[in-house]
Motif scaffolding. Structure first.
Motif, mmCIF file in Angstrom:
data_model
loop_
_atom_site.group_PDB
_atom_site.id
_atom_site.type_symbol
_atom_site.label_atom_id
_atom_site.label_comp_id
_atom_site.label_asym_id
_atom_site.label_seq_id
_atom_site.Cartn_x
_atom_site.Cartn_y
_atom_site.Cartn_z
ATOM 1 N N ARG A 1 48.525 -12.346 57.640
ATOM 2 C CA ARG A 1 47.753 -11.583 58.616
ATOM 3 C C ARG A 1 48.679 -10.696 59.428
ATOM 4 O O ARG A 1 49.897 -10.909 59.437
ATOM 5 C CB ARG A 1 47.021 -12.548 59.545
ATOM 6 C CG ARG A 1 45.542 -12.334 59.586
ATOM 7 C CD ARG A 1 44.894 -13.335 60.498
ATOM 8 N NE ARG A 1 43.913 -12.678 61.352
ATOM 9 C CZ ARG A 1 42.641 -12.520 61.026
ATOM 10 N NH1 ARG A 1 42.195 -12.958 59.890
ATOM 11 N NH2 ARG A 1 41.810 -11.935 61.846
ATOM 12 N N VAL A 2 48.112 -9.738 60.083
ATOM 13 C CA VAL A 2 48.903 -8.834 60.907
ATOM 14 C C VAL A 2 48.830 -9.275 62.362
ATOM 15 O O VAL A 2 47.746 -9.538 62.885
ATOM 16 C CB VAL A 2 48.383 -7.387 60.746
ATOM 17 C CG1 VAL A 2 49.012 -6.473 61.774
ATOM 18 C CG2 VAL A 2 48.666 -6.897 59.341
ATOM 19 N N GLY A 3 50.000 -9.401 62.980
ATOM 20 C CA GLY A 3 50.072 -9.841 64.375
ATOM 21 C C GLY A 3 49.804 -8.721 65.345
ATOM 22 O O GLY A 3 49.073 -8.892 66.314
ATOM 23 N N LYS A 4 50.415 -7.563 65.103
ATOM 24 C CA LYS A 4 50.129 -6.453 66.009
ATOM 25 C C LYS A 4 50.461 -5.115 65.367
ATOM 26 O O LYS A 4 51.198 -5.040 64.381
ATOM 27 C CB LYS A 4 50.865 -6.616 67.336
ATOM 28 C CG LYS A 4 52.359 -6.583 67.245
ATOM 29 C CD LYS A 4 52.939 -6.640 68.662
ATOM 30 C CE LYS A 4 54.441 -6.865 68.632
ATOM 31 N NZ LYS A 4 55.021 -6.946 69.969
ATOM 32 N N ARG B 1 50.588 -11.241 51.376
ATOM 33 C CA ARG B 1 49.745 -12.376 51.749
ATOM 34 C C ARG B 1 50.083 -12.795 53.188
ATOM 35 O O ARG B 1 51.060 -13.517 53.416
ATOM 36 C CB ARG B 1 49.959 -13.535 50.781
ATOM 37 C CG ARG B 1 48.823 -14.537 50.747
ATOM 38 C CD ARG B 1 48.915 -15.522 51.871
ATOM 39 N NE ARG B 1 47.673 -16.283 52.011
ATOM 40 C CZ ARG B 1 47.383 -16.980 53.107
ATOM 41 N NH1 ARG B 1 48.190 -17.021 54.124
ATOM 42 N NH2 ARG B 1 46.255 -17.630 53.177
ATOM 43 N N GLU C 1 45.288 -6.570 69.768
ATOM 44 C CA GLU C 1 46.570 -6.456 69.068
ATOM 45 C C GLU C 1 46.562 -5.338 68.026
ATOM 46 O O GLU C 1 47.615 -4.919 67.558
ATOM 47 C CB GLU C 1 46.962 -7.790 68.439
ATOM 48 C CG GLU C 1 46.019 -8.328 67.364
ATOM 49 C CD GLU C 1 44.977 -9.298 67.904
ATOM 50 O OE1 GLU C 1 44.450 -9.042 69.013
ATOM 51 O OE2 GLU C 1 44.691 -10.301 67.233
ATOM 52 N N TYR C 2 45.348 -4.854 67.656
ATOM 53 C CA TYR C 2 45.271 -3.738 66.721
ATOM 54 C C TYR C 2 44.944 -2.445 67.476
ATOM 55 O O TYR C 2 44.501 -1.459 66.902
ATOM 56 C CB TYR C 2 44.214 -3.975 65.641
ATOM 57 C CG TYR C 2 44.476 -5.192 64.767
ATOM 58 C CD1 TYR C 2 45.729 -5.802 64.726
ATOM 59 C CD2 TYR C 2 43.471 -5.727 63.977
ATOM 60 C CE1 TYR C 2 45.960 -6.921 63.944
ATOM 61 C CE2 TYR C 2 43.699 -6.843 63.182
ATOM 62 C CZ TYR C 2 44.946 -7.440 63.182
ATOM 63 O OH TYR C 2 45.173 -8.542 62.396
ATOM 64 N N MET D 1 44.409 -12.493 53.409
ATOM 65 C CA MET D 1 44.556 -13.950 53.533
ATOM 66 C C MET D 1 44.253 -14.621 52.207
ATOM 67 O O MET D 1 44.952 -15.500 51.758
ATOM 68 C CB MET D 1 43.638 -14.494 54.617
ATOM 69 C CG MET D 1 44.077 -14.100 56.005
ATOM 70 S SD MET D 1 43.496 -15.269 57.219
ATOM 71 C CE MET D 1 41.780 -14.830 57.328
ATOM 72 N N GLY E 1 53.505 -7.922 60.487
ATOM 73 C CA GLY E 1 52.719 -9.001 59.911
ATOM 74 C C GLY E 1 53.599 -10.084 59.333
ATOM 75 O O GLY E 1 54.784 -10.165 59.640
ATOM 76 N N ALA E 2 52.986 -10.902 58.506
ATOM 77 C CA ALA E 2 53.721 -12.004 57.904
ATOM 78 C C ALA E 2 53.540 -11.946 56.397
ATOM 79 O O ALA E 2 52.503 -11.501 55.909
ATOM 80 C CB ALA E 2 53.194 -13.332 58.427
ATOM 81 N N ASN F 1 41.482 -20.353 66.802
ATOM 82 C CA ASN F 1 41.507 -20.907 68.155
ATOM 83 C C ASN F 1 42.353 -22.169 68.284
ATOM 84 O O ASN F 1 42.030 -23.058 69.072
ATOM 85 C CB ASN F 1 40.087 -21.202 68.652
ATOM 86 C CG ASN F 1 39.299 -19.934 68.898
ATOM 87 O OD1 ASN F 1 39.879 -18.917 69.284
ATOM 88 N ND2 ASN F 1 38.009 -19.978 68.667
ATOM 89 N N ARG G 1 36.038 -14.331 59.052
ATOM 90 C CA ARG G 1 36.839 -15.551 58.994
ATOM 91 C C ARG G 1 37.713 -15.669 60.239
ATOM 92 O O ARG G 1 38.872 -16.040 60.167
ATOM 93 C CB ARG G 1 37.718 -15.550 57.738
ATOM 94 C CG ARG G 1 36.904 -15.388 56.466
ATOM 95 C CD ARG G 1 37.788 -15.320 55.261
ATOM 96 N NE ARG G 1 38.455 -16.608 55.050
ATOM 97 C CZ ARG G 1 39.534 -16.747 54.311
ATOM 98 N NH1 ARG G 1 40.082 -15.716 53.719
ATOM 99 N NH2 ARG G 1 40.077 -17.932 54.146
ATOM 100 N N ASP G 2 37.152 -15.318 61.373
ATOM 101 C CA ASP G 2 37.921 -15.317 62.606
ATOM 102 C C ASP G 2 37.062 -15.933 63.708
ATOM 103 O O ASP G 2 36.240 -15.262 64.331
ATOM 104 C CB ASP G 2 38.316 -13.878 62.954
ATOM 105 C CG ASP G 2 39.312 -13.832 64.093
ATOM 106 O OD1 ASP G 2 39.386 -14.818 64.858
ATOM 107 O OD2 ASP G 2 40.006 -12.819 64.230
ATOM 108 N N ALA G 3 37.278 -17.226 63.915
ATOM 109 C CA ALA G 3 36.471 -17.926 64.913
ATOM 110 C C ALA G 3 36.743 -17.397 66.312
ATOM 111 O O ALA G 3 35.884 -17.484 67.190
ATOM 112 C CB ALA G 3 36.755 -19.426 64.850
ATOM 113 N N SER G 4 37.947 -16.814 66.541
ATOM 114 C CA SER G 4 38.281 -16.397 67.899
ATOM 115 C C SER G 4 37.462 -15.183 68.338
ATOM 116 O O SER G 4 37.389 -14.896 69.523
ATOM 117 C CB SER G 4 39.777 -16.098 68.014
ATOM 118 O OG SER G 4 40.106 -14.944 67.288
ATOM 119 N N ASN H 1 49.263 -15.410 61.073
ATOM 120 C CA ASN H 1 49.249 -14.569 62.271
ATOM 121 C C ASN H 1 50.248 -15.062 63.314
ATOM 122 O O ASN H 1 50.874 -14.262 64.006
ATOM 123 C CB ASN H 1 47.848 -14.537 62.871
ATOM 124 C CG ASN H 1 47.578 -13.232 63.597
ATOM 125 O OD1 ASN H 1 48.506 -12.518 63.951
ATOM 126 N ND2 ASN H 1 46.318 -12.927 63.818
#
Lengths: 205, 652
Positions: free
Chosen positions: B458-461, B456, B342-343, B430, B473-474, A89, B392-395, A37
């Protein structure tokens, strides 16, 4: 890192490097699960030699020389998009900042021009107490061997009052210079380790 | 009393940091201890035989085992001493593993603490009395909370076994999330074709009582004898009369009601039946959108209804049901992707969730099964799927894997290609989590046969460009940033606990984890039991699960209920409060503090009132014991004398 066919994971891993990065940045690099990301969000991925995801991976693998010698850490604009989007994070921008400091200390800055700019910027602050652009930019241009870059912009900036012929006057400019002296003294007094109270006793800037 | 002490090495689990031999030899010096030893694995068959041998040889009247947590092996050792002729309550356990050896490395300090714990256990045991359980009848009716596929499976299994089943469903239809799905992985069979017959079975089985549009109001009682109050929410339609003809929906002038079943993609009428195969097939009024209920002049539905079923005066009503066991199958909710700025945070109409796409794919969905974009109704050519949105996203506070998204994305990408052979699908992922039978083969097929592009990273925006969306993405395998222009973006929103899961858990007195998923009694060995006897779990209320696992758990919970109901009576727990009528001063404080209503007045001869504990209702919490001024009420097996004996040893 030179493109090799085989990277010896054990022999090339520098555990001290990982520890130093974690201590200085306050981030746990092993939290990175390589989702990409940061790379996806980074505006400078096109210019980096290693995209930021790979900088994190190289740090996890303890590849000190590769990381500290990369151009990426110096091209980073510290815009914090990576930090904002990181699902784990991790303050990735803080890791990049830490790596810049470590790279400068280790004298492995790969981008000479960028190092020169940082040096001249600080010298300008030390000399005048505040950045003197009209002095800084020609010196920077000369030292990076491209004397006329952006020269054409100078008249317009002067016209708008963004550049002046003389440095700004500030009070107690010598005290600012002292900050540099104190930091320099602390830096080199005990094996490069900073002392806990560097300024408190003598500052009233 | 003659007491034997057995100190367990637990291999190296305990002996590694505790000198068990010394603990045993020290124990020999405690009052009443006549025998003490240490043993490699006390819980093993020979270990238990060693205890039984010592009981016979040394005439032991009480046994202390210093080993693991009583939650682990207290039942084991109680059975062992019982076999040797002792009462099962003449046994005490000192936890020197979880409380000692596992939490410290200081061998000397650990050994000392272990000795102290054994000394306390011995001191308590000296005040123990034999306790005996009584038997009480089991009400062989089952309550199933939640009418999704897990609850349906559990209800049908038990109904097939001849039991009476009460099913309570919060929504006005059963079928849960599965009823909204188009096809199911990895076989691509039609979801409503395999679920529909089961739903019909629920409505047709004579021994299943279905309360749809109902919620649990309160639960009291205990295993074998629960009393449940069910709130039947006002649907404003008399379901006894409603035939499900749909005339009311056709004529309803309020045409912009929220379409919950289609995930907001269409508009519903204020009075409607959510989908053609709905069970029960009855209309209900959405009070928020009904003109009549909001003070406007209408009442069209009441006029057209051929059986006069519409009743605007209807109020919620409460019914009471008696059951012996409860299966909780309340399912899950999907993550709200508006947390992802971002989405687009839900602002872009063509960035939709996986379940919305499921409705688009469905022939009974808002677009009749034709893939179109919500914004302008055009057929999309490039479709991007993004995995791990709210997983899978702690944020966003969801660090766990939802376990189903990788598979449903692959399925949706395959179906997209089937619907629109000219379209291109892209999946940002991922990792691919496909650990089921034929699951990974399915994902490979999406890539190899259906040409789905897997990227493979994630998408940034996501941002608009013209009438399309740009997905930035990447590709971490290449180490480059990538960009895909898409007509439609599907976010694989993850699984989260069902809304209101916590409140229901409190009514049921079961525990839940930090994300609101119900806690099983043991993660491996008691996966469908809870720590409250008689309450079982099935499906995704316990954690993210796919359909096969939910169905398996539904059947597993049903089998637990059947083994419970195979008995006519169950043994009560004798560790309950007991009143000494001689010292009771009739103040009534215990009656006030009892959280279970287990204490009542009892009139003795001459009209004197004393407190009395209903042993079947008492849960053994001990609040009354702590409250009673003359200490007349005592919690058996944790009496004041027993606890003070332990404290005295500790402070000695």
């Amino acid at each position: 890192m030179e493109r090799t066919n085989t990277l010896s994971i054990q022999q090339s891993r520098d555990n001290d490097f990982i520890r130093e990065v974690e201590e200085a940045s306050g981030q746990t690099v092993s939290k990175c699960y390589q989702c990409g990301n940061c790379m996806a969000s980074c505006v400078y991925t096109f210019a980096y030699d290693y995209p930021v995801t790979q900088i994190m991976r190289l740090t996890q693998l303890g590849q000190r020389d590769t990381v500290l010698g990369s151009s990426s850490i110096w091209l980073c604009a510290n815009c914090q998009a990576c930090t904002t989007r990181c699902p784990q994070n991790i303050d990735v921008a803080q890791v990049m900042e830490t790596l810049r400091v470590m790279s400068r200390k280790a004298n492995t800055v790969s981008q000479r021009d960028i190092r020169v700019f940082y040096d001249e910027f600080l010298r300008s602050v030390k000399t005048f107490g505040r950045v003197f652009e009209t002095g800084l930019l020609p010196v920077y241009n000369l030292r990076t061997k491209r004397p006329f870059t952006d020269f054409d912009l100078a008249p317009r900036l002067m016209w708008k009052g963004k550049l002046s012929f003389l440095p700004a006057r500030i009070k107690k400019r010598k005290k600012i210079a002292q900050i540099f002296e104190v930091i320099k003294r602390d830096r080199f007094s005990k094996d490069g380790k900073a002392r806990p109270e560097p300024l408190s006793s003598q500052t009233d800037i | 009393m003659r007491i034997g002490v057995f100190v367990c090495n637990c291999g190296t689990n305990i002996a590694g940091t505790v000198d068990t031999k010394r603990v045993a030899s020290e124990a020999l010096s405690f009052a009443d201890v006549v025998y003490a030893t240490n043993y490699m694995y006390t819980c093993s068959e020979p270990g238990q035989q060693e205890i039984q041998r010592a009981i016979g040889e040394h005439g032991l009247q009480g046994v202390v085992v210093a080993a693991c947590s009583p939650r682990m092996h207290e039942p084991t050792f109680r059975r062992a001493v019982e076999k040797a002729g002792l009462n099962r309550y003449m046994f005490e356990m000192a936890n020197i593993r979880e409380h000692v050896s596992w939490i410290g490395n200081d061998r000397e300090a650990n050994t000392q603490k272990a000795i102290d714990l054994v000394r306390m256990a011995v001191a308590k045991l000296r005040f123990n009395n034999p306790l005996f359980s009584s038997k009480m009848p089991v009400n062989k009716r089952l309550l199933v909370i939640g009418g999704g596929v897990a609850g349906i499976q559990a209800a049908l299994d038990c109904a097939d076994g001849g039991m009476d089943v009460v099913m309570v469903e919060r929504k006005q239809y059963i079928g849960g999330k599965m009823a909204k799905l188009d096809k199911t992985f990895p076989t691509i069979d039609c979801s409503s074709c395999i679920l529909g017959p089961k739903m019909v079975d629920v409505s047709q089985k004579e021994n299943i009582t279905l309360y749809a549009a109902s919620e649990i109001e309160s639960i009291s009682g205990y295993i074998g004898n629960f009393t449940v109050q069910i709130r039947k929410k006002a649907t404003y339609v008399n379901w006894e009369a409603c035939t499900g003809c749909g005339l009311c929906t056709e004529k309803c002038p309020s045409k912009k009601a929220a379409d919950y079943f289609n995930e907001g993609l269409g508009a519903a009428r204020a009075i409607n039946i959510p989908f053609p195969q709905a069970i029960p097939k009855k209309a209900a009024i959405d009070a928020q959108f009904c003109r009549q209920l909001n003070g406007k002049k209408c009442g069209v539905c009441a006029k057209v209804c051929p059986v006069q079923a519409v009743d605007f005066e209807m109020k919620d009503s409460i019914v009471t049901e008696q059951v012996g066991a409860i299966i909780v199958a309340t399912g899950y909710d999907l993550f709200d992707h508006s947390a992802y700025g971002e989405y687009g945070a839900g602002r872009y109409p063509d960035v939709i969730s996986g379940i919305q796409y499921e409705r688009i794919l469905s022939a009974s969905g808002p677009y009749g099964g034709h893939i179109r974009r919500p914004s302008d109704g055009k057929e999309p050519k490039d479709i991007v799927f993004i995995s791990c949105v709210g997983s899978r996203d702690a944020s966003v506070g969801r660090p766990y894997c939802s376990g189903i998204c990788c598979m449903y994305i692959a399925k949706q990408a395959i179906l997209t290609r089937d619907h629109l052979p000219e379209s291109n699908s892209y999946v940002f992922y991922m990792d691919i989590r496909s650990p089921g039978k034929n699951y990974d083969e399915f994902v490979r097929r999406a890539q190899e046969e259906y040409g789905v592009q897997y990227i493979r990273g994630r998408v940034g925006k996501i941002y608009p460009r013209g009438d399309r969306m740009v997905v930035q993405g990447a590709d971490t395998l290449l180490g480059v940033q990538v960009e895909v222009e898409a007509d439609l973006v599907v976010l694989a929103t993850g699984v989260e606990s069902s809304a209101g899961a916590g409140e229901l858990a409190e009514k049921l007195r079961i525990s839940y984890d930090q994300y609101g998923f119900y806690m099983e009694s043991h993660p491996k060995l008691r996966p469908v039991e809870t720590n409250t006897a008689g309450v079982y779990l099935a499906g995704a209320c316990q954690g993210p699960k796919d359909i096969p696992s939910s169905v398996a758990q539904g059947s597993a919970a049903a089998s637990k209920v059947q083994s419970l109901f195979a008995h006519d009576t169950i043994e009560t727990n004798p560790q309950v409060a007991l009143v000494n009528e001689r010292t009771c001063i009739s103040c009534g404080k215990c009656i006030q503090v009892c959280p279970f209503g287990a204490i009542q007045w009892k009139e003795l001869r001459g009209g004197i009132k004393k407190a009395e504990v209903l042993p079947t209702v008492c849960q053994g919490c001990g609040v009354c014991n702590a409250t009673c001024p003359p200490k007349a009420i005592q919690l058996q097996h944790a009496t004041d004398n027993q606890i003070l004996a332990e404290v005295n040893e500790l402070c000695a």
